[in-house]
Scaffold this motif. Structure first.
Motif: not given
Length: 111
Positions: A1-3, A84-100, A102-105, A109-111
């Motif tokens: 499974m993956k986010l 815009l593209m630089n900021k969007y790319d940086e934002f998505c990378n940082e948000a992805g790290e945070i979301l992963i 949270l997903y793992n947290k 243990e469940l999946l």
């Protein structure tokens, strides 16, 4: 499974996300909206409408086009588009790290 997730910016309508980002990357790489559209297997009119919608919703110019001549026309990104593209790319990378994290947290243990 993956986010799986998508991130985009909205005004009254969807303004900017992965699709416009990838299209602008191609425009920057190939120097042409037409060539970028071809490379992405999309019509020139669809590519142009994606760019125009994003410009309208964001309130900034993203592409500068040059009329053809002996050397042909072309398009390049505006300085605002590059920011815009630089900021969007940086934002998505940082948000992805945070979301992963949270997903793992919550689901490791469940999946």
């Amino acid at each position: 499974m993956k986010l799986v997730y998508k991130i985009w910016i909205e005004g009254d309508n969807k303004a900017f996300g992965e699709g416009p980002y990838k299209l602008l990357l191609k425009v920057n790489q190939l120097g042409s909206i037409y060539k970028a559209a071809q490379d992405m297997n999309m019509s020139y009119s669809k590519a142009w409408s994606i760019i125009k919608r994003a410009e309208r919703e964001l309130g900034i110019a993203l592409v500068e086009s040059n009329i053809g001549g002996a050397g042909g026309g072309g398009s390049c990104l505006t300085p605002q588009a590059k920011i815009l593209m630089n900021k969007y790319d940086e934002f998505c990378n940082e948000a992805g790290e945070i979301l992963i994290k949270l997903y793992n947290k919550y689901f490791s243990e469940l999946l």
